[in-house]
Scaffold this motif. Structure first.
Motif, PDB file in Angstrom:
ATOM      1  N   SER A 230       0.778  -1.308   0.050  1.00  0.00           N
ATOM      2  CA  SER A 230       0.016  -0.075   0.280  1.00  0.00           C
ATOM      3  C   SER A 230       0.987   1.273   0.128  1.00  0.00           C
ATOM      4  N   PRO A 231       0.353   2.451  -0.382  1.00  0.00           N
ATOM      5  CA  PRO A 231      -0.686   2.333  -1.357  1.00  0.00           C
ATOM      6  C   PRO A 231      -0.965   1.777  -2.544  1.00  0.00           C
TER       7      PRO A 231
ATOM      8  N   ASN B 246      -6.200   8.377   0.199  1.00  0.00           N
ATOM      9  CA  ASN B 246      -5.382   7.643   0.988  1.00  0.00           C
ATOM     10  C   ASN B 246      -5.514   7.676   2.359  1.00  0.00           C
ATOM     11  N   SER B 247      -5.124   6.580   3.228  1.00  0.00           N
ATOM     12  CA  SER B 247      -5.214   6.591   4.735  1.00  0.00           C
ATOM     13  C   SER B 247      -3.889   6.465   5.047  1.00  0.00           C
TER      14      SER B 247
ATOM     15  N   PHE C 106      -2.691   2.374   7.172  1.00  0.00           N
ATOM     16  CA  PHE C 106      -3.620   1.372   6.314  1.00  0.00           C
ATOM     17  C   PHE C 106      -3.676  -0.140   7.383  1.00  0.00           C
TER      18      PHE C 106
ATOM     19  N   THR D 248      -8.507   1.088   5.940  1.00  0.00           N
ATOM     20  CA  THR D 248      -8.203   0.946   4.550  1.00  0.00           C
ATOM     21  C   THR D 248      -9.225   1.931   3.943  1.00  0.00           C
TER      22      THR D 248
END
Length: 417
Positions: free
Chosen positions: A158-159, A284-285, A288, A292
């Motif tokens: 991720s991302p 975006n977080s 994650f 998510t």
């Protein structure tokens, strides 16, 4: 045995003529060996020099199970994996058949391996165990099972879709999923790769640097396992903006396992607003492992904690907005209420949204938005059709709209004219 006129006797087993009354049940050889060939009764007699013996009654029953053989005899696999065993039964009539679903399966050490009623063994610990099968008092051979440490089966990075300005950096993360279902942070253990190093390079620690304008594919490799692909877009420095990105709702709370839908909008200097479609922003977080978020802005809470949700304008990465999202335990929920704005009367063709909140703390007025985590139903879809929390008035009449979450239910009645 033959008995003579002089009161002597002697064995005549191999001199008499043997007879079975029903040869479909039993046959008998010249030396007196009888073989059961069918199920039922027959009479055995012997004749010599015109003298008939007494009758011997013979009953032939169904073939009996003489042994059980299970396969494979030796198995070795990683913790979390499974293996199908097969049991074959061998009978007194020299026939055999599969007994896999008829036997009782046993694992000597269930802390190492468990086995189901149909012979599927699962490695739950590391070590050795013995697998056996039992039927009608008969015990099979012993099959040796060796369970080794869990192995890496997949890698998730991720991302998966990100955008940075040329010259800036972005930290990537890699999570390993193992055969026993466990996960582990592998960010510093994988080998990171960029498909186009003229666009982006990435360090051993997963830090990508934008060196040119364009897109590159980022992935990670460990032990021959290749991760999913993440697209990294590098954009040139944009002109100053006369607007900013606003993310809503602001500073929300959800429960572990539930979701929150976010939206992004442009707010211009003159106060006007423009709702952004999902193909114009990148979501975006910041954590994650806690939350998510999909390309459509739907966030999912995984464990307790908090994160920052960020929306970046694709065509100008200088324009972005963010908010916070907290994740708490669902056990805290003690009130669940549907919220109705605009009244309970609709006209055919109307579209209206509903929300539902949970209360988890009276001390700080703690509400949690459960709108997108709840299940929405209509008592009469011909009057009101539900798409998530959105009501569509499609016909005249009355319908009850119900929201439910983790056993909590809230409803309201609506009239369509």
């Amino acid at each position: 045995m033959g008995f003579y006129s002089d009161e002597t006797s002697r064995e005549l087993t191999q001199e008499v003529s043997w007879h079975s009354r029903d040869t479909s049940i039993a046959t008998i050889s010249e030396v007196g060996v009888v073989v059961g060939v069918g199920v039922g009764n027959s009479t055995i007699t012997a004749v010599k020099d015109g003298v008939m013996s007494n009758e011997g009654r013979l009953t032939v029953t169904t073939a009996t199970l003489e042994s059980i053989q299970i396969t494979p005899a030796v198995v070795s696999f990683a913790k979390g994996n499974s293996q199908q065993y097969t049991a074959m039964g061998f009978y007194s009539d020299e026939t055999s058949r599969e007994l896999t679903q008829e036997v009782s399966w046993h694992s000597r050490d269930t802390s190492i391996a468990t086995i189901s009623e149909v012979g599927v063994v699962v490695g739950v610990g590391v070590g050795n165990s013995t697998i056996t099968a039992v039927k009608d008092g008969g015990v099979s051979n012993r099959a040796n099972l060796i369970v080794s440490e869990a192995v890496l089966e997949s890698i998730i990075i991720s991302p998966i879709n990100a955008s940075i300005i040329k010259g800036s950096i972005l930290q990537h993360a890699a999570t390993g999923i193992y055969s026993d279902g466990a996960s582990q942070d592998l960010t510093q253990e994988v080998s990171w790769r960029s498909s186009d190093t003229s666009i982006a390079t990435i360090s051993e620690a997963g830090v990508a640097v934008g060196v040119g304008v364009g897109s590159s594919i980022i992935n990670a490799v460990k032990d021959g396992i290749i991760s999913n692909d993440g697209r990294l877009t590098v954009i040139g420095i944009s002109e100053p903006v006369n607007y900013f990105v606003n993310v809503k709702p602001k500073n929300t709370v959800i429960f572990v396992g539930s979701a929150q839908q976010f939206e992004a909008e442009l707010i211009f200097d003159d106060g006007s607003k423009e709702t952004l479609s999902n193909d114009r922003v990148i979501w975006n977080s910041s954590a994650f492992n806690i939350v998510t978020i999909t390309n459509s802005g739907r966030a999912n809470g995984l464990v307790n904690g908090g994160t920052r949700i960020k929306a970046t304008l694709i065509d100008n990465v200088n324009a972005w907005g963010e908010t916070t999202l907290s994740v708490i335990n669902v056990q805290s929920l003690f009130a669940y209420t549907m919220n109705i704005s605009g009244g309970n009367i609709l006209n055919i063709g109307d579209k209206s949204g509903l929300t539902v909140n949970g209360l988890y703390s009276l001390l700080n007025n703690g509400f949690v938005d459960l709108t997108y985590s709840s299940i929405w139903t209509s008592s009469d879809p011909s009057v009101i059709r539900m798409e998530g929390p959105i009501m569509y008035a499609v016909g005249s009449g009355t319908a009850t709209i119900t929201a439910s979450y983790e056993g909590r239910v809230s409803s309201g009645e609506f009239i369509v004219r």
